[in-house]
Design a protein around this motif. Structure first.
Motif: not given
Length: 160
Positions: A133-160
């Motif tokens: 259960l914990l490993s599946s939650q870690i995997q879901e968190t990892s996927v969310k973190l990657r999508s947040i990182a990609a979104y923040s990079t895209l939005s940062q590039n749009r702002i600049n």
């Protein structure tokens, strides 16, 4: 209208004739066009010099709009990657320590070997399910973190 076109072609080619002058005297539209054409011909040919202020302003704006080639800042990596990963590992180790059969199986009274073995297997099953259960939650968190990182990079590039 055909005569206007003929006279305009003559004016563009630089041909001055008495007929052209007579037409320009009677047609104000053609006269204004020929005046504009003469003004344009008076402009010196060549490339005008661009003021340095305008040149630096345009280049500065272009540099701001170019995408950044650096990946992520150390603060970003610490805040959005390493701290959640460290927290997940601490939770894993805490669960392993809390549910480990060696500590959980010790009781004040020693039971029969079969009862102890069944408790041992039950604890191992619980531990396996908790780790899964914990490993599946870690995997879901990892996927969310990657999508947040990609979104923040895209939005940062749009702002600049």
């Amino acid at each position: 209208m055909k005569t206007c076109e003929k006279f305009m072609k003559d004016a563009m080619l630089g041909m001055n004739s008495p007929e052209l002058e007579k037409h320009l005297g009677g047609c104000p539209e053609c006269a204004s066009r020929v005046d504009m054409l003469r003004l344009l011909n008076e402009i010196p040919s060549g490339n005008p010099e661009v003021p340095p202020e305008l040149d630096s302003a345009v280049l500065g704006y272009a540099l701001k709009k170019m995408p950044s080639h650096r990946r992520h800042t150390p603060l970003f990596m610490l805040k959005f990657v390493w701290l959640p990963v460290a927290a997940a590992f601490m939770i894993c180790f805490g669960l392993v320590y809390a549910l480990h059969p060696y500590y959980a199986g010790k009781t004040a009274s020693a039971g029969v070997g079969a009862a102890k073995t069944s408790i041992h297997y039950e604890m191992m099953d619980n531990l396996d399910s908790e780790i899964f259960l914990l490993s599946s939650q870690i995997q879901e968190t990892s996927v969310k973190l990657r999508s947040i990182a990609a979104y923040s990079t895209l939005s940062q590039n749009r702002i600049n």
